[in-house]
Design an enzyme around this catalytic site. Structure first.
Site, PDB file in Angstrom:
ATOM      1  N   HIS A 133      -6.620  -1.855  15.119  1.00  0.00           N
ATOM      2  CA  HIS A 133      -6.779  -1.070  13.885  1.00  0.00           C
ATOM      3  C   HIS A 133      -6.629  -1.974  12.655  1.00  0.00           C
ATOM      4  CE1 HIS A 133      -6.322   2.638  11.390  1.00  0.00           C
ATOM      5  NE2 HIS A 133      -5.574   1.832  10.649  1.00  0.00           N
ATOM      6  N   GLU A 134      -5.536  -2.724  12.614  1.00  0.00           N
ATOM      7  CA  GLU A 134      -5.288  -3.555  11.431  1.00  0.00           C
ATOM      8  C   GLU A 134      -6.333  -4.654  11.317  1.00  0.00           C
ATOM      9  OE1 GLU A 134      -3.385  -2.073   9.565  1.00  0.00           O
ATOM     10  OE2 GLU A 134      -2.310  -0.856  11.037  1.00  0.00           O
ATOM     11  N   GLY A 149       3.288   2.199  10.985  1.00  0.00           N
ATOM     12  CA  GLY A 149       3.019   1.352  12.148  1.00  0.00           C
ATOM     13  C   GLY A 149       2.812  -0.096  11.745  1.00  0.00           C
ATOM     14  N   ALA A 150       1.896  -0.320  10.825  1.00  0.00           N
ATOM     15  CA  ALA A 150       1.567  -1.682  10.434  1.00  0.00           C
ATOM     16  C   ALA A 150       0.720  -1.667   9.173  1.00  0.00           C
ATOM     17  CB  ALA A 150       0.802  -2.382  11.550  1.00  0.00           C
ATOM     18  N   MET A 151       0.481  -2.847   8.621  1.00  0.00           N
ATOM     19  CA  MET A 151      -0.253  -2.931   7.358  1.00  0.00           C
ATOM     20  C   MET A 151      -1.213  -4.120   7.375  1.00  0.00           C
ATOM     21  SD  MET A 151      -0.839  -1.685   4.447  1.00  0.00           S
ATOM     22  CE  MET A 151      -2.109  -2.414   3.430  1.00  0.00           C
ATOM     23  N   GLU A 154       0.844  -1.187   0.000  1.00  0.00           N
ATOM     24  CA  GLU A 154       0.000   0.000   0.000  1.00  0.00           C
ATOM     25  C   GLU A 154       0.883   1.241   0.000  1.00  0.00           C
ATOM     26  OE1 GLU A 154      -2.667   0.625   3.324  1.00  0.00           O
ATOM     27  OE2 GLU A 154      -3.548   2.361   2.348  1.00  0.00           O
ATOM     28  N   HIS A 167      -9.534  -3.302   9.840  1.00  0.00           N
ATOM     29  CA  HIS A 167      -9.464  -3.085   8.391  1.00  0.00           C
ATOM     30  C   HIS A 167     -10.021  -4.268   7.602  1.00  0.00           C
ATOM     31  CE1 HIS A 167      -7.677   0.729   7.485  1.00  0.00           C
ATOM     32  NE2 HIS A 167      -6.522   0.509   8.072  1.00  0.00           N
TER      33      HIS A 167
HETATM   34  N1  ARG Z   1      -2.929   1.066   5.823  1.00  0.00           N
HETATM   35  C1  ARG Z   1      -1.921   1.192   6.834  1.00  0.00           C
HETATM   36  C2  ARG Z   1      -2.652   1.567   8.099  1.00  0.00           C
HETATM   37  O1  ARG Z   1      -2.996   2.656   8.373  1.00  0.00           O
HETATM   38  C3  ARG Z   1      -0.869   2.210   6.539  1.00  0.00           C
HETATM   39  C4  ARG Z   1      -0.027   1.915   5.363  1.00  0.00           C
HETATM   40  C5  ARG Z   1       0.550   3.143   4.822  1.00  0.00           C
HETATM   41  N2  ARG Z   1       1.669   2.890   3.984  1.00  0.00           N
HETATM   42  C6  ARG Z   1       2.348   3.866   3.351  1.00  0.00           C
HETATM   43  N3  ARG Z   1       3.353   3.522   2.632  1.00  0.00           N
HETATM   44  N4  ARG Z   1       2.031   5.119   3.406  1.00  0.00           N
HETATM   45  O2  ARG Z   1      -3.053   0.736   8.821  1.00  0.00           O
HETATM   46 ZN    ZN Z   2      -5.206   2.019   8.664  1.00  0.00          ZN
END
Ligand code: ARG
Ligand code: ZN
Length: 859
Positions: A303-304, A267-269, A128, A307
């Site tokens: 949070h993750e 933070g995380a994905m 992402e 999603h």
């Molecule tokens: N979707 C991820 C989150 O907020 C963040 C990933 C963002 N990555 C980036 N390369 N900007 O949980």
């Molecule tokens: Zn997020």
């Protein structure tokens, strides 16, 4: 002045067109070798609309391409640095591609990259928003949903081979190599793809969903860290249960994996079924992790996980809609966190963060709407505005609708759009099924700037009349601001006995409006009117309370957030010379803290908050003088501390160190104790012995680090010895050493030259964002040091270096300087000269987009 050859291309929301081809499924084969990797992909594509077949790809070496089993000749396709176009592609096309990539040299940490070295060496992905195109040619956009089968192959020293979905096959291929094949049954956009090749330990557990599915839960971390996954695992199970209960959403695969990696930009994905986490957001143990970080771990895990529904199953049509998943998911994780601590404190944390960072962004030249309408580099839009202000909009909708109608709306949203890539308009349309007023919130997504909400009240015959007006600054490049729907939660208390007389949620929709509360038994005394309770809208509140009104709110409110908000309002007046009633403030604290510290210790700790120097800077649109702001702030802090001097030591002593527990109260006591230690030292009380005792007898990192921080900040005897000893104790734990860097870099007593020596150490690793952020983050939070020639030179030279290594990290760090032009003349000229010099040195789109905006907005 801008360098026109460096003006990168902008893309616009209004130019959106649907994809010409869909990709029904893909078979990927990723093979990792010592100094490179090969990736082959077979994409089954079908035409949906007229137009060329274009695949995005970046930094890929094309080894071969065929369509429907026929190799393409050089004139049958064209290739540039960003894309591959197949000429005269058939309507049904099986496209087979093979590329070579080098994850070993990928320091940008996007796509497939190497993280760590030696024993810790591993390969992970971050796709992402547009990292997948650095793995293979693909229509890498969120509205192309595909079924993935992934084969991963590597040397056997990497024992772990993971990808999204379910493991369907694994085995040896000879040459000491092995493979695994994974199949993900759910169609997903490419940004949710993930794979991992590593030698990690794993800890596992199970969860049975409300639908009866038995889910295997796994967390992968280095063998040294594997015993620090307990907090995360518990949080994951809590989050799974919470989402079933609060939103009726259950998990949909048989396996949920989390992998911890030391090098990660964010933070995380939330990759489908295979989250990848920054170690800082998954590892936690009392001995090594502060309460604050540990609580953050829970929030990010949640949070993750959330999603999976808000983001993965219902995803974004295009990246302009990023807030569709991020704003909603942040709101969900905030609500989850509020059920694990005092909700008032959770709201205080969220609002302080919003005010310090998002209000600042919205007040500067990088201000943008929650749904932007153009960008150069989407990576630059993972901002506090999209995340935090986005969450505030969902919160306002939830507040307006109330629990049942909000749930009706979210049920409608998931039912209607499951498996689709949608827009903010779609979200609002589903959420408005029970109340059409929701549709009016679209304006909050399209208009930048923080509204100022002004108000006051008058006592009328048998009640109170409240008047509110709103005003949003006009941000250059956008339409004239219009009135927004602003929910205002109001409570009215009897002015003497504090009895609650009325409570209502008002909705301001005009520029100015009055609201009356009739039939109140005011008893002939001025009532206490508490407004914007629980921060019911993300606005700057200016209300004509007297100082005494504010302190009565602190006494009478049953809502902790508004007690804090009232204290903050008086603190703000004291700081900006609009009141000199310090005694009124400290008398209130003396009265309220002794009881509150046992009832809600964390809330009572927060009542001593004085806004940070960077937060205070938001108030200046020009002639900002960091030294003066700091002097005012320090003076107030000292006055408060001195006024409370007779009490703080006793309060501190009333909170003895006890064995570690992870409960809201225990965390609150630990925070309060550290706050009181700081306050007592500010009051120049002798706390040396207490600090040393706390350090030596700490039951956990919050206590140990709190003591060390105080020793460094106030230059207590032997502070340097303690600092050295701390390093030796934790030298092989990267996350603790990050804290060690942060505490020193952040201490007021340490200057730019000292921070520079930290950055020249051999254990300061430029490839590891966590480490880099320790010093740059600390400097950004010390305006009196940042905005000096030495400070700026250090900061910008780091940026120039990061521009090459890791553009995402570089431009994030740059955004901290967005309000440079508010500085007083000499400083402003100095910074401008240096920013212009930086502009000549950098080349990433990320940094250039921000830098150009920062300079153009204020040439
Ligand atoms: N979707 C991820 C989150 O907020 C963040 C990933 C963002 N990555 C980036 N390369 N900007 O949980
Ligand atoms: Zn997020």
């Amino acid at each position: 002045m801008t360098n026109s050859t460096k003006e990168p291309q902008k893309i616009y929301l209004k130019d959106y067109t649907p994809p010409t081809y869909r990709v029904d499924d893909i078979y990927l084969d990723i093979r990792i070798f010592d100094d490179h990797a090969t990736v082959s992909g077979v994409l089954n594509m079908k035409r949906e609309h007229d137009g060329a077949l274009v695949l995005f790809g970046r930094e890929l070496e094309l080894l071969g391409i065929s369509v429907n089993d026929k190799a393409l000749t050089a004139d049958e396709y064209s290739l540039d640095g960003e894309s591959l176009t197949i000429h005269q592609a058939p309507d049904t096309a099986k496209v087979a591609i093979e590329v070579k990539i080098t994850p070993q040299t990928n320091t940008a940490l996007e796509g497939l990259y190497q993280s760590g070295a030696g024993d810790e060496l591993m390969f992970v992905t971050q796709c992402e928003p547009e990292g997948f195109r650095k793995i293979i040619f693909f229509p890498d956009r969120p509205d192309v949903l595909t079924e993935y089968t992934t084969r991963v192959e590597a040397d056997k020293r990497f024992s772990v081979l993971l990808a999204n979905g379910n493991l369907i096959q694994q085995g040896d291929v000879g040459d000491d190599r092995h493979f695994a094949i994974w199949h993900d049954p759910t169609k997903k956009p490419s940004y949710l793809f993930a794979c991992v090749v590593a030698d990690l330990a794993v800890t596992s557990d199970h969860y049975t969903t409300s639908e009866g599915r038995d889910v295997l839960l796994e967390i992968y971390a280095s063998p040294a860290d594997i015993d620090k996954c307990h907090v995360a695992m518990t949080a994951l199970k809590d989050a799974m249960a919470w989402d079933e209960e609060r939103y009726g959403r259950a998990y949909d695969l048989d396996r949920y994996m989390i992998v911890a990696t030391g090098q990660f930009n964010m933070g995380a994905m939330e990759n489908k079924g295979l989250n990848i986490f920054n170690t800082s957001c998954v590892l936690s143990s009392p001995k090594t992790t502060t309460d604050e970080r540990s609580f953050h771990v829970k929030a990010v895990i949640a949070h993750e996980y959330f999603h999976n529904w808000t983001g993965n199953r219902v995803t974004c049509r295009d990246w302009f809609q990023l807030c569709l998943k991020e704003g909603f998911t942040v709101f969900r994780d905030q609500s989850f966190s509020a059920s694990h601590r005092s909700p008032a404190v959770q709201r205080i944390d969220d609002v302080s963060f919003l005010k310090a960072h998002q209000f600042k962004e919205d007040a500067g030249v990088l201000a943008h709407p929650v749904r932007p309408d153009s960008f150069v580099e989407i990576n630059n839009f993972y901002t506090v505005t999209i995340y935090e202000k986005g969450a505030e909009i969902v919160r306002m909708i939830a507040t307006l609708l109330g629990q049942d109608k909000f749930r009706q709306g979210t049920d409608e949203y998931f039912a209607r759009y499951d498996g689709q890539a949608v827009t903010i308009e779609d979200f609002l349309s589903a959420m408005s099924v029970g109340d059409e007023r929701v549709l009016d919130f679209l304006a909050w997504y399209t208009q930048p700037g923080t509204p100022v909400l002004s108000g006051g009240f008058e006592v009328v015959a048998d009640g109170v009349e409240l008047t509110f007006s709103q005003e949003t600054r006009h941000v250059a490049g956008f339409d004239e601001p219009k009135a927004l729907p602003i929910p205002i939660d109001v409570a009215i208390f009897h002015g003497e006995n504090g009895q609650l007389l009325a409570q209502d949620l008002l909705l301001l929709t005009e520029n100015s409006q009055s609201f009356s509360f009739d039939g109140l038994d005011l008893g002939g005394v001025r009532p206490v009117v508490s407004v914007l309770r629980n921060f019911s809208a993300p606005v700057k509140l200016v209300f004509d309370h007297t100082d005494e009104d504010l302190m009565k709110i602190v006494e009478f409110e049953n809502e902790g957030f508004n007690q804090w908000q009232a204290v903050q309002a008086l603190v703000g007046r004291l700081l900006f010379g609009k009141s000199d009633n310090i005694t009124l403030l400290t008398d209130t604290l003396k009265r309220i803290v002794p009881t509150l510290m046992h009832k809600d210790p964390m809330l009572s700790a927060r009542l001593f908050d004085v806004p940070s120097e960077s937060e205070l800077a938001v108030a200046y649109d020009e002639n900002y003088k960091p030294q003066e702001v700091k002097a005012t702030r320090t003076a107030l802090k000292e006055q408060i501390a001195h006024a409370l001097a007779d009490h703080v030591q006793a309060w501190y002593d009333a909170l003895p160190i006890v064995p570690y527990e992870d409960t809201p109260d225990a965390r609150g006591v630990r925070l309060l104790r550290n706050v009181l230690l700081n306050l007592a030292l500010t009051a120049k009380l002798d706390m040396t012995e207490r600090a040393q005792y706390q350090y030596a007898n700490a039951s956990c990192m919050s206590e140990q680090l709190g003591a060390l921080e105080a020793m460094i900040e106030f230059g207590l005897p032997n502070a340097d010895d303690y600092t050295t000893q701390f390093y030796e104790e934790y030298h092989d734990d990267d996350l603790v050493i990050d804290q060690w860097f942060s505490v020193q870099a952040g201490a007021d007593s340490r200057d730019v030259a000292f921070i520079k020596t930290l950055m020249e150490r051999t254990d300061y690793d430029w490839q590891t964002p966590n480490r880099v952020r320790t010093t740059l983050g600390a400097l950004a939070n010390k305006p009196t040091q940042l905005w000096t020639k030495d400070g700026i030179l250090l900061y910008l030279s780091a940026l120039a270096r990061l521009d090459v290594i890791n553009p995402v990290l570089a431009s994030r760090a740059l955004s901290a300087l967005a309000r440079w032009y508010t500085l007083a003349d000499d400083d402003k000229e100095m910074v401008k000269t240096e920013l212009l010099a930086l502009q000549q040195k950098v080349s990433s789109k990320n940094v250039l987009e921000f830098l150009n905006n920062m300079l153009e907005g204020r040439a």
